[in-house]
Design a protein around this motif. Structure first.
Motif, short mmCIF file in Angstrom:
data_model
loop_
_atom_site.label_atom_id
_atom_site.label_comp_id
_atom_site.label_asym_id
_atom_site.label_seq_id
_atom_site.Cartn_x
_atom_site.Cartn_y
_atom_site.Cartn_z
N GLU A 269 20.33 -7.20 8.83
CA GLU A 269 20.30 -7.18 10.28
C GLU A 269 21.08 -6.01 10.87
OE1 GLU A 269 23.73 -9.45 8.78
OE2 GLU A 269 21.57 -9.47 8.42
N GLU A 270 21.93 -5.36 10.04
CA GLU A 270 22.75 -4.26 10.53
C GLU A 270 22.05 -2.91 10.44
OE1 GLU A 270 25.67 -4.55 11.92
OE2 GLU A 270 25.77 -6.72 11.64
N ILE A 271 20.98 -2.84 9.66
CA ILE A 271 20.36 -1.56 9.37
C ILE A 271 18.98 -1.47 10.03
CG2 ILE A 271 19.59 -0.02 7.53
CD1 ILE A 271 22.62 -0.48 7.71
N VAL A 272 18.76 -0.40 10.73
CA VAL A 272 17.46 -0.18 11.36
C VAL A 272 16.49 0.34 10.29
CG1 VAL A 272 16.20 1.14 13.09
CG2 VAL A 272 18.53 0.35 13.56
N LEU A 273 15.35 -0.33 10.17
CA LEU A 273 14.33 0.12 9.22
C LEU A 273 13.46 1.14 9.94
CD1 LEU A 273 13.41 -3.34 7.66
CD2 LEU A 273 15.06 -1.66 6.86
N TYR A 274 13.71 2.43 9.65
CA TYR A 274 13.15 3.49 10.46
C TYR A 274 11.66 3.73 10.23
CZ TYR A 274 17.98 4.66 11.55
OH TYR A 274 19.27 4.61 11.99
N THR B 2 0.84 -1.19 0.00
CA THR B 2 0.00 0.00 0.00
C THR B 2 0.87 1.23 0.00
OG1 THR B 2 -0.07 -0.03 2.40
CG2 THR B 2 -1.85 -1.17 1.26
N GLY B 3 0.26 2.39 -0.25
CA GLY B 3 1.00 3.65 -0.23
C GLY B 3 1.61 3.95 -1.57
N HIS C 211 7.94 6.47 -3.31
CA HIS C 211 8.67 6.43 -4.57
C HIS C 211 9.74 5.35 -4.60
CE1 HIS C 211 11.15 8.95 -1.96
NE2 HIS C 211 12.18 8.61 -2.71
N PHE C 212 10.08 4.78 -3.46
CA PHE C 212 11.09 3.73 -3.44
C PHE C 212 10.51 2.38 -3.88
CE2 PHE C 212 14.59 5.96 -1.99
CZ PHE C 212 14.25 6.80 -0.95
N ILE C 213 9.18 2.24 -3.83
CA ILE C 213 8.56 0.94 -4.09
C ILE C 213 7.96 0.94 -5.48
CG2 ILE C 213 6.80 -0.69 -3.33
CD1 ILE C 213 7.04 0.48 -0.56
N PRO C 214 8.45 0.07 -6.37
CA PRO C 214 7.88 -0.02 -7.72
C PRO C 214 6.41 -0.41 -7.64
CG PRO C 214 9.95 -1.23 -7.55
CD PRO C 214 9.53 -0.88 -6.16
N GLN C 215 5.60 0.25 -8.42
CA GLN C 215 4.17 -0.03 -8.40
C GLN C 215 3.82 -0.99 -9.54
OE1 GLN C 215 2.16 1.20 -5.92
NE2 GLN C 215 4.13 1.85 -5.10
N THR D 77 7.90 -1.98 4.47
CA THR D 77 7.04 -2.49 3.39
C THR D 77 7.88 -2.98 2.21
OG1 THR D 77 5.30 -0.94 4.02
CG2 THR D 77 5.14 -1.92 1.83
N LEU D 78 8.91 -2.22 1.88
CA LEU D 78 9.79 -2.59 0.79
C LEU D 78 10.47 -3.93 1.06
CD1 LEU D 78 11.42 -2.04 -1.81
CD2 LEU D 78 12.99 -0.66 -0.42
N MET D 79 11.00 -4.09 2.27
CA MET D 79 11.70 -5.33 2.61
C MET D 79 10.75 -6.52 2.63
SD MET D 79 14.73 -4.38 2.70
CE MET D 79 15.53 -2.78 2.69
N ALA D 80 9.55 -6.31 3.14
CA ALA D 80 8.56 -7.40 3.18
C ALA D 80 8.18 -7.84 1.77
CB ALA D 80 7.32 -6.95 3.96
N ALA D 81 8.00 -6.87 0.87
CA ALA D 81 7.65 -7.20 -0.51
C ALA D 81 8.79 -7.96 -1.18
CB ALA D 81 7.34 -5.92 -1.29
#
Length: 701
Positions: A199-204, A4-5, A8-12, A210-214
């Motif tokens: 695992e090293e990067i905090v998903l703020y 959803t949403g 601009h980082f997430i390809p539609q 959403t991007l990582m889950a997709a």
């Protein structure tokens, strides 16, 4: 699972909205995965080997890669109870067994997935493709060569492949090649995503999550379809072997089925590639920003956080000690100055490598500081071909420094920093991190090659300090580090020295003949021939003969010229920001020497081992020096060796007038001596002067 949403980082894509079937496949695939998170293999090297087989089997004429057994033998498999070779063979046999299983294709795919349940997702897809490539490559090889190879003909007979109409099978082969190509492209995406340091990067924010889950959902789908496609393709190969005669209808149906499968894989690959690109960009930006901050943060207590981001994102033991072949963690570098030697996989040119070895590990003063610093070799390449793997494997086992064990696994943010921030292109550089991980010098290679251990801690400020402390141009500065014994004896014995440069063999013979005549009449003079930077092999051989008493080998002569180039480069670099007392003198002297060599002129420098004074003669002036020996030889006692030569040098004596004066305090009993002008280097005339000493009061009691 829906996206959803409008970030601009997430390809539609419509394909990112998962169907019920896709949700079902993902859930079933996840049930086969025992997420211990540790069992994996060196996927990048194994992928190259598998890719080579697949492309050759598909007759890609532009494919030039080669598989080397030594490289394949070095592929690591972590936390596995069986060898990598055994795992691949087991999966190859399992694929063949499942081809004859009567269960539906989905169930058989899950069976194969369960067999690799403990492995990471990237290892799963590479292992199944490698296992499939064995039977696929063997099948295509036999079909291609059995008509003119007796062994292949015998195997073809056993496999019922003789006399097959290859032209009739061409549509099916073409469709299978499309499937193979799409499987490999899909596998590349999986390998790239699994290599990200999630695992090293905090998903703020929600956008990141959403991007990582997709992306992860598409990774699970991709893995399933790679396994399923491998099984489908292998089943068609076994069907071709089992069929006694081609049937155009069956062949057409098989080709259509494979083409449809290739199209499905292509769509999945397009979606996954864009998601991985976006995820990689997000994570790379975060790692890059964190690295940039850390290498400038002087409040750190040690260098471990910086080094972890550099080397340990994918490996807890990222370094290798060549002397023991032991895997090394970054804890060994704690509180040490770390010098990152960045170069191509073939390291430095041989001359630079030899000089670097001589000025570090082999330097007599290195013992006093070797516990305080470490050199880590960081090879960098955009492609990492198998040839580069082989070169790195050989050199990393031979050099006396630490090296990155698997430099092809360096995070892309680290590679970006090396190329963008540190400006690495072709020439090697040496970036220095101080004991708390702050970058103190972005290229210390010149100062290491010039001063060796004396340059510790190898910072920018230390390089400037060394030039400020450096005495004016002298013979010791020219040779120090090239031959420690020769330099020490020259200075200690205070010998008369001549450094001679030329690439003209006839001139060398003439010069040597003249020198021998001077020695016969009592002149003590050590001559060292340094040739030229571009001397040919014949000249080097001649120089080795005439230098036999000086231990200056052809290799050391090349190091001499390299040292001069490094001295010039270091002076220029430091001088760009702030000059130092001897800046102009040092730069002029070293530049003149290199420029004289560029002009292919014969030259000679005369001086004494411990003296700061010397005279340089060039071209015809050198032979005039010999011709005037009777004149200047008589002046040696009063003027010294260099002063006597200078006294008969018309080129010096006809220069512009000089009015420099020097005041020498008078001592009772002082003998009249000779002084040389500090500016023009000519002999100074003595004058007597008187100064009133009225400041002293003589009060008698």
């Amino acid at each position: 699972m829906k996206l959803t949403g409008n970030d601009h980082f997430i390809p539609q894509f419509s394909s990112t909205e998962l169907s019920v079937e896709q949700e079902f496949i993902i859930n079933k695939t996840l049930l086969t995965h025992e997420a211990d998170g540790c069992r994996h293999v060196d996927c990048k090297i194994l992928f190259q080997a598998m890719e080579s087989v697949m492309f050759y089997a598909s007759k890609h004429t532009n494919w030039k890669s080669a598989v080397d057994a030594r490289i394949l033998g070095s592929i690591e498999s972590f936390d596995s109870k069986e060898t990598l070779r055994h795992t691949i063979l087991k999966m190859s046999h399992a694929i063949l067994c499942e081809c004859h299983n009567t269960m539906d294709i989905h169930t058989r795919t899950l069976v194969l997935l369960e067999m690799l349940g403990n492995y990471r997702w990237d290892a799963k897809v590479i292992l199944i493709l490698t296992a499939f490539s064995i039977s696929y490559g063997e099948f295509r090889l036999i079909l291609e060569v059995y008509s003119h190879n007796l062994l292949a003909a015998s195997l073809a007979a056993l496999k019922n492949l003789c006399g097959r109409n290859l032209e009739g099978l061409r549509p099916q082969f073409k469709a299978m090649e499309m499937v193979v190509k799409e499987m490999m492209e899909l596998a590349k995406c999986v390998v790239r995503f699994e290599g990200l340091p999630l695992e090293e990067i905090v998903l703020y924010d929600d956008h990141d999550r959403t991007l990582m889950a997709a992306a992860k959902s598409q990774i699970y789908l991709a893995t399933y379809w790679i396994f399923r496609s491998s099984l489908i393709s292998a089943s068609q190969i076994t069907d071709l072997i089992a069929t006694k005669q081609e049937n155009s209808s069956i062949t057409a149906n098989a080709a259509w089925g494979l083409s449809s499968l290739a199209l499905r894989l292509s769509r999945l690959c397009s979606c996954l590639r864009m998601l991985v690109d976006a995820a990689q960009d997000q994570i790379e930006q975060k790692v890059y920003k964190k690295l940039m901050n850390l290498v400038k943060d002087q409040t750190q207590v040690d260098n471990q956080q910086v080094l972890h981001l550099f080397f340990s994102l994918n490996d807890d033991l990222p370094l290798k000690d060549s002397s023991s072949q032991a895997k090394v963690g970054i804890s060994r570098l704690k509180h040490k100055v770390v010098m990152l030697l960045v170069s191509k996989p073939d390291l430095l040119p041989i001359d630079q490598t030899l000089l670097l070895l001589q000025q570090t590990k082999e330097h007599p003063h290195n013992k006093s500081i070797e516990q305080d610093y470490e050199i880590v070799w960081v090879p960098s390449s955009e492609t990492w071909t198998l040839d580069e793997h082989m070169g790195f494997d050989y050199l990393s086992n031979s050099l006396p420094w630490l090296s990155v064990r698997q430099p092809w696994l360096l995070n892309s943010a680290v590679v970006r920093m090396i190329r963008e921030e540190w400006k690495f292109e072709e020439d090697p550089l040496m970036v220095v991190l101080d004991s708390v991980g702050v970058a103190s010098n972005y290229n210390a290679i010149d100062m290491v090659l010039i001063w060796g251990p004396k340059a510790f801690p190898f910072s920018n400020s230390r390089e400037k300090e060394l030039w400020e402390l450096e005495e004016p141009w002298n013979l010791q500065l020219m040779f120090d580090g090239i031959d420690h014994f020769l330099t020490k004896t020259m200075v200690k014995a205070d010998e008369n020295i001549c450094i001679c440069g030329t690439s003209n063999l006839d001139w060398i013979n003439e010069f040597e003949s003249r020198i021998e005549k001077l020695r016969n009449v009592g002149l003590q003079l050590r001559v060292i021939y340094v040739g030229s930077r571009n001397a040919n092999e014949t000249t080097r051989t001649t120089l080795a003969v005439v230098n036999k008493d000086n231990s200056l080998t052809p290799t050391k002569i090349r190091l001499f010229w390299l040292r001069l180039e490094r001295i010039r480069d270091s002076i220029l670099r430091v001088g760009r920001t702030q000059t130092f007392p001897n800046y102009e003198t040092l730069l002029k002297q070293v530049s003149e020497l290199l420029e004289t060599d560029d002009r292919n002129n014969n030259w000679a420098i005369f001086g004494c081992g411990s003296s700061k004074d010397f005279v340089k003669l060039e071209g015809n002036k050198i032979m005039e020096f010999f011709d005037r020996f009777p004149i200047w030889a008589e002046r040696v006692a009063g003027l010294g060796f260099v002063g006597a030569i200078r006294s008969v040098d018309d080129a010096v004596n006809l220069t512009a007038a000089c009015d420099h004066t020097a005041v020498v305090p008078y001592d009772e009993g002082m003998v009249r001596g000779t002084m040389v002008c500090d500016k023009c280097k000519r002999t100074m005339k003595p004058y007597v002067g008187y100064q009133c000493d009225g400041s002293k009061l003589n009060v008698s009691s």
